[in-house]
Design a protein around this motif. Structure first.
Motif, short mmCIF file in Angstrom:
data_model
loop_
_atom_site.label_atom_id
_atom_site.label_comp_id
_atom_site.label_asym_id
_atom_site.label_seq_id
_atom_site.Cartn_x
_atom_site.Cartn_y
_atom_site.Cartn_z
N PRO A 169 0.81 -1.23 0.00
CA PRO A 169 0.00 0.00 0.00
C PRO A 169 0.84 1.28 0.00
CG PRO A 169 -0.03 -1.02 2.16
CD PRO A 169 0.70 -1.96 1.24
N GLN A 170 2.14 1.18 0.27
CA GLN A 170 2.99 2.37 0.28
C GLN A 170 3.53 2.70 -1.11
OE1 GLN A 170 6.02 1.70 3.18
NE2 GLN A 170 4.61 1.85 4.88
N VAL A 171 3.41 1.80 -2.06
CA VAL A 171 3.92 2.03 -3.40
C VAL A 171 2.77 2.47 -4.29
CG1 VAL A 171 5.04 0.98 -5.40
CG2 VAL A 171 5.75 0.34 -3.11
N ARG A 172 2.94 3.60 -4.95
CA ARG A 172 1.93 4.11 -5.88
C ARG A 172 2.53 4.12 -7.27
NH1 ARG A 172 -1.50 7.24 -2.34
NH2 ARG A 172 -1.57 5.90 -0.52
N ALA A 173 1.69 4.10 -8.29
CA ALA A 173 2.16 4.07 -9.67
C ALA A 173 1.34 5.02 -10.53
CB ALA A 173 2.05 2.66 -10.23
N TYR A 174 1.95 5.50 -11.59
CA TYR A 174 1.26 6.33 -12.56
C TYR A 174 1.89 6.12 -13.93
CZ TYR A 174 5.23 9.55 -12.37
OH TYR A 174 6.49 10.09 -12.43
N ILE A 175 1.15 6.51 -14.96
CA ILE A 175 1.66 6.42 -16.33
C ILE A 175 1.87 7.84 -16.82
CG2 ILE A 175 1.17 5.66 -18.68
CD1 ILE A 175 -0.66 3.52 -17.46
N PRO A 176 3.12 8.23 -17.13
CA PRO A 176 3.36 9.59 -17.59
C PRO A 176 2.78 9.85 -18.98
CG PRO A 176 5.43 8.37 -17.45
CD PRO A 176 4.34 7.46 -16.99
N PHE A 177 2.50 11.11 -19.25
CA PHE A 177 1.97 11.51 -20.55
C PHE A 177 3.02 11.33 -21.63
CE2 PHE A 177 1.56 14.81 -23.81
CZ PHE A 177 0.33 14.47 -24.34
N VAL A 178 2.61 10.80 -22.77
CA VAL A 178 3.50 10.64 -23.92
C VAL A 178 2.88 11.44 -25.06
CG1 VAL A 178 4.54 9.03 -25.54
CG2 VAL A 178 4.20 8.36 -23.17
N GLY A 179 3.57 12.52 -25.45
CA GLY A 179 3.06 13.36 -26.53
C GLY A 179 3.27 12.72 -27.90
N PRO A 180 2.50 13.15 -28.88
CA PRO A 180 2.63 12.56 -30.22
C PRO A 180 3.96 12.88 -30.90
CG PRO A 180 1.09 14.39 -30.27
CD PRO A 180 1.46 14.17 -28.83
N PHE A 181 4.61 13.98 -30.51
CA PHE A 181 5.88 14.36 -31.12
C PHE A 181 7.04 14.23 -30.15
CE2 PHE A 181 2.51 16.88 -33.14
CZ PHE A 181 2.57 16.31 -34.42
N ASP A 182 6.89 13.43 -29.13
CA ASP A 182 7.94 13.24 -28.13
C ASP A 182 9.10 12.46 -28.77
OD1 ASP A 182 9.41 13.07 -25.86
OD2 ASP A 182 7.93 11.98 -24.68
N PRO A 183 10.32 13.04 -28.80
CA PRO A 183 11.43 12.34 -29.44
C PRO A 183 12.02 11.21 -28.60
CG PRO A 183 12.19 14.40 -28.54
CD PRO A 183 10.70 14.36 -28.32
N ILE A 231 8.15 6.16 -21.48
CA ILE A 231 8.36 5.48 -20.21
C ILE A 231 7.05 4.81 -19.84
CG2 ILE A 231 8.91 5.77 -17.79
CD1 ILE A 231 10.50 8.26 -18.58
N GLY A 232 7.11 3.58 -19.43
CA GLY A 232 5.89 2.86 -19.04
C GLY A 232 5.37 3.34 -17.71
N ILE A 233 5.26 2.47 -16.78
CA ILE A 233 4.73 2.79 -15.46
C ILE A 233 5.86 3.31 -14.57
CG2 ILE A 233 3.68 1.83 -13.39
CD1 ILE A 233 2.21 -0.11 -15.15
N ARG A 234 5.62 4.40 -13.86
CA ARG A 234 6.56 4.95 -12.89
C ARG A 234 6.00 4.69 -11.50
NH1 ARG A 234 11.31 5.80 -14.68
NH2 ARG A 234 11.63 7.31 -13.06
N THR A 235 6.84 4.33 -10.56
CA THR A 235 6.39 4.08 -9.20
C THR A 235 7.11 5.00 -8.24
OG1 THR A 235 8.07 2.38 -8.88
CG2 THR A 235 5.91 1.64 -9.65
N TYR A 236 6.46 5.26 -7.11
CA TYR A 236 7.06 6.05 -6.06
C TYR A 236 6.54 5.56 -4.72
CZ TYR A 236 2.64 8.64 -6.20
OH TYR A 236 1.32 8.97 -6.17
N LEU A 237 7.28 5.87 -3.68
CA LEU A 237 6.96 5.41 -2.33
C LEU A 237 6.28 6.53 -1.55
CD1 LEU A 237 7.40 3.09 -0.24
CD2 LEU A 237 9.40 4.35 0.47
N VAL A 238 5.18 6.21 -0.90
CA VAL A 238 4.49 7.15 -0.03
C VAL A 238 4.86 6.79 1.41
CG1 VAL A 238 2.24 8.03 0.69
CG2 VAL A 238 2.60 7.33 -1.66
N ALA A 285 -2.67 0.29 -18.69
CA ALA A 285 -3.34 1.50 -18.21
C ALA A 285 -4.71 1.18 -17.63
CB ALA A 285 -3.48 2.51 -19.34
N GLU A 286 -5.36 0.12 -18.11
CA GLU A 286 -6.70 -0.20 -17.64
C GLU A 286 -6.71 -0.62 -16.18
OE1 GLU A 286 -5.49 -1.92 -20.48
OE2 GLU A 286 -6.20 -0.30 -21.76
#
Length: 85
Positions: free
Chosen positions: A4-18, A22-29, A82-83
């Motif tokens: 329960p202390q680890v959270r995850a998110y998916i960063p935005f990927v723009g259409p013109f991002d060179p 990055i897939g899923i990023r995690t961080y500790l709460v 993402a689902e």
């Protein structure tokens, strides 16, 4: 994720991002964010165990997990889409 202390998110990927997306990023709460004060009579670790773990109170204990172990846990849980977030 089971911790329960680890959270995850998916960063935005723009259409013109060179860069490669990055897939899923995690961080500790940290647990102390959810405990406004330390009530009297809390259970405590023994002094030797408290020195080994870094805290006197079990409610404030947060084990260290390396980034490689966290990434493996995310992959093994099957939560790489993402689902599921």
């Amino acid at each position: 994720m089971k911790d329960p202390q680890v959270r995850a998110y998916i960063p935005f990927v723009g259409p013109f991002d060179p860069c490669k997306p990055i897939g899923i990023r995690t961080y500790l709460v940290p647990p102390q964010l959810f405990i406004p004060f330390q009530p009297m009579g809390w259970p405590q670790f023994s002094p030797a165990e408290a020195l080994r773990l870094g805290t006197l109170w079990p409610a404030l204990y947060s084990p260290y997990v390396s980034k490689k172990m966290k990434e493996r846990a995310v992959e093994n849980d099957g939560e790489g889409t993402a689902e599921s977030l």
